[in-house]
Design an enzyme around this catalytic site. Structure first.
Site, PDB file in Angstrom:
ATOM      1  N   HIS A   1      99.619  11.564  73.871  1.00 16.84           N
ATOM      2  CA  HIS A   1      99.891  10.435  74.770  1.00 16.84           C
ATOM      3  C   HIS A   1     100.080   9.090  74.077  1.00 16.84           C
ATOM      4  O   HIS A   1     100.552   8.134  74.703  1.00 16.84           O
ATOM      5  CB  HIS A   1      98.747  10.311  75.778  1.00 16.84           C
ATOM      6  CG  HIS A   1      99.188   9.990  77.163  1.00 16.84           C
ATOM      7  ND1 HIS A   1     100.238   9.138  77.444  1.00 16.84           N
ATOM      8  CD2 HIS A   1      98.727  10.387  78.371  1.00 16.84           C
ATOM      9  CE1 HIS A   1     100.393   9.034  78.761  1.00 16.84           C
ATOM     10  NE2 HIS A   1      99.493   9.788  79.333  1.00 16.84           N
TER      11      HIS A   1
ATOM     12  N   TYR B   1      91.427   5.330  89.545  1.00 15.93           N
ATOM     13  CA  TYR B   1      92.596   4.919  88.759  1.00 15.93           C
ATOM     14  C   TYR B   1      93.810   5.709  89.208  1.00 15.93           C
ATOM     15  O   TYR B   1      93.765   6.931  89.320  1.00 15.93           O
ATOM     16  CB  TYR B   1      92.323   5.184  87.280  1.00 15.93           C
ATOM     17  CG  TYR B   1      93.447   4.842  86.331  1.00 15.93           C
ATOM     18  CD1 TYR B   1      93.448   3.648  85.630  1.00 15.93           C
ATOM     19  CD2 TYR B   1      94.504   5.732  86.112  1.00 15.93           C
ATOM     20  CE1 TYR B   1      94.467   3.339  84.728  1.00 15.93           C
ATOM     21  CE2 TYR B   1      95.527   5.430  85.229  1.00 15.93           C
ATOM     22  CZ  TYR B   1      95.503   4.234  84.531  1.00 15.93           C
ATOM     23  OH  TYR B   1      96.522   3.933  83.658  1.00 15.93           O
TER      24      TYR B   1
END
Length: 653
Positions: free
Chosen positions: A373, A486
């Site tokens: 990522h 989130y």
């Protein structure tokens, strides 16, 4: 209409397209080498993209307090509010100035880009479950093409066609179309291709077509993350022409591009893969791939020893590969649980989690993309996954009746690993540690059929808002509390944008949740109005985040400025600030006809990782959690119940 002179990038892609007009041979050449032949060069809009704005300090403070309000009791909130006001009127102004000065000195990028790379690369957590997500591709709708050898070959060829189009500026730029029927047309594409970047961007904007940042795409290929003590490195090897393949924990490599960077024939790739799959060598008892599952400092130390022990060339071959392929011996079927466990983490023996992405294909042809990522976000990987899925399905280059030449020369290099006794012990320890972590991970999923995007639209509510509300209702059912939540939002509409956080646990969702879960519920009509208000607020948060007007990234950057200039601030020392970043519910959605499921691990030990899809006629959620800290089945049962209750309310006239 008189068009301006073309740019070098336009000339580069048009020179290739002119080959199509010469003869059939060139037409066949171009068609095979490039997955697309876009009229608009890939990075045409890049220089014209707007820069990511730095939000006003006052608005960031207001948004931060609004996100804290539903999570805190009155006394805690008052303390946090006082801290925020003192920050806003004091040291915050100084940090904002530092950030603006920093931004002005780096106009080639965004204010968040370097800081965000640094955040990822300094993280010492193991990559699998903590960092690397997975996108699982749908199976080919023709069963005979799901054979492991056939499907892997076709997906590799499609990946190379994607790579070649990207490098040659022939991959169509990513554009978000509000009304594709009007803006996604050949005529407009032709006009945009002939205009200089700034005018092209304005013209696209006029048609409500919004070009997105393409800066992450080159890092899809020839890129790896190298473990180092304290901070890792991202390395790109632009001249490489090979891929690496793992099978039975062992490594193989073969070239897929010629000296002139043309893709080799599909049968040559298929022959090489067949050789690997037919290799009768036993599974590696000490598979070094499992070392990439370790804490990063520990892995950095071991990797250094690996290199000194005669494996330097092997590591460089893996690092420099165009991309990595994992051929698994396991069959996963269509079971989301088994599929997620296999593609998200497996046992680590047949993985190399440091590569920018790994294309994984199970024995039954099920395929997935597991990606690191730090270099980029889901937007680029989703585009890659969609394009290769569609290309391999619609234009397969090898077939069940494809014949291979008997005794043909195979060009596969088996990469031998040299291990001393200490390194063997490191591998064994890593296997045992990783197994204990993965055994503790639970995966659960629910598909709520008959109700989806269409139902939400009829009730005048946002489907995404309903999903997020359902998560809050479900979590409250099993815990009686509200926690930091989130939701990822891309800021790719800006140059070098990354992501922004949406905070879906709002005062409005809290009120609706308490009302739905109350013993004495308000009338359904009243609840429906509350849900609609909740949806309105959620939509506003999405728009703010997408336009770079969230508060998470801004506060993160201000905190970074303080650390760089040795300036302490009361707001960042407040325990409630840390709690806000401790995401018990971490959520993300990637909707695509090419994707069967998306998954990622919980970001905190007692949290849930919630990947969800919203389709016209159903809603789906895949949840990960650690068994010793939370109860996944209880949460999913509560989520199903929440869907039932919410949609019963929405059906109210």
């Amino acid at each position: 209409m008189v068009f301006p002179k073309t740019t070098p990038l336009q000339n580069q892609s048009r020179a290739i397209l002119k080959l199509l007009d010469k003869n059939l041979v060139n037409r066949e050449y171009v068609e095979y080498q490039f997955i697309q032949q876009s009229q608009i060069p890939t990075s045409h809009f890049q220089s014209a993209l707007p820069r990511l704005p730095i939000p006003e300090l006052k608005l960031t403070c207001e948004r931060y307090l609004a996100a804290q309000r539903p999570l805190l009791i009155d006394e805690s909130y008052k303390k946090t509010e006082a801290n925020v006001y003192r920050f806003r009127d004091g040291v915050g102004k100084q940090l904002q100035k530092f950030l603006k000065d920093y931004d002005n000195k780096n106009k080639h990028t965004s204010y968040i880009s370097e800081l965000w790379f640094d955040k990822y690369l300094r993280s010492r957590s193991p990559l699998p479950l903590n960092c690397n997500p997975v996108l699982v591709l749908n199976n080919d709708d023709k069963p005979e093409y799901n054979d492991q050898l056939i499907r892997t070959t076709n997906l590799i060829v499609s990946s190379l066609r994607f790579y070649r189009a990207l490098k040659s500026e022939l991959l169509h730029p990513e554009i978000f179309h509000l009304n594709p029927k009007k803006s996604d047309t050949e005529r407009l594409n032709l006009i945009l291709s002939k205009l200089p970047p700034k005018l092209a961007y304005v013209c696209a904007y006029f048609y409500k077509a919004f070009p997105l940042d393409m800066s992450q795409y080159p890092s899809l290929f020839q890129t790896t993350r190298i473990p180092e003590c304290d901070k890792d490195r991202l390395v790109n090897c632009p001249e490489s022409k090979h891929i690496t393949v793992q099978y039975k924990g062992r490594f193989y490599a073969f070239k897929v591009l010629t000296v002139s960077n043309d893709i080799v024939t599909p049968t040559q790739i298929m022959e090489n893969l067949k050789f690997i799959l037919s290799d009768n060598i036993e599974s590696d008892k000490f598979p070094i791939g499992v070392l990439t599952t370790l804490e990063r400092n520990k892995w950095a130390t071991i990797r250094h020893e690996l290199a000194e022990n005669g494996n330097d060339a092997l590591l460089k071959t893996i690092d420099s590969a165009l991309f990595h392929v994992c051929l698994d011996e396991e069959t996963v079927g269509d079971d989301p649980y088994k599929m997620t466990k296999q593609f998200l983490h497996a046992d680590g023996a047949n993985r190399w989690f440091d590569k920018s992405f790994s294309l994984i294909v199970a024995k039954d042809g099920a395929a997935a993309v597991n990606f690191e990522h730090a270099w980029g976000d889901g937007v680029a990987v989703l585009r890659y996954a969609q394009d290769i899925f569609n290309d391999a399905k619609n234009k397969p280059r090898v077939h069940p009746n494809t014949t291979l030449t008997e005794g043909s020369s195979c060009q596969v290099q088996r990469l031998e690993v040299q291990l001393n006794e200490h390194l063997k012990k490191c591998v064994e320890d890593a296997k045992n540690l990783y197994k204990s972590v993965c055994d503790n991970l639970d995966v659960n999923y629910t598909i709520f059929e008959g109700i989806g995007k269409d139902t939400c639209k009829k009730s005048q509510v946002s489907p995404d808002a309903i999903m997020q509300l359902a998560f809050q209702v479900a979590y409250h059912k099993i815990t009686g509390s509200f926690v930091s939540t989130y939701e990822s939002c891309s800021t790719a509409a800006f140059k070098h944008g990354r992501t922004e956080a949406i905070r879906p646990c709002t005062t409005a969702t809290k009120e609706v949740t308490l009302a739905i879960n109350a013993l004495n519920k308000p009338p359904a009509a009243e609840l429906k109005k509350m849900i609609q208000e909740c949806s309105t607020i959620h939509n506003r948060l999405i728009k703010e985040a997408a336009m770079g007007q969230g508060f998470d990234r801004h506060l993160f950057a201000l905190k970074s400025m303080g650390e760089r200039n040795d300036i302490k601030s009361n707001i960042f020392d407040d325990p409630e600030f840390s709690h806000m970043g401790y995401d018990i519910l971490s959520t993300s959605t990637l909707n695509s006809p090419a994707i069967f499921a998306g998954g990622f691990g919980p970001v905190v030990p007692e949290g849930f990782g919630l990947g969800y899809v919203i389709k016209d006629e159903f809603l789906g959620t895949l949840a990960t959690n650690y068994k010793d800290r939370t109860n996944g089945p209880d949460f999913m049962a509560a989520l199903t119940k929440s869907f039932e209750e919410i949609f019963a309310i929405l059906r109210t006239n």
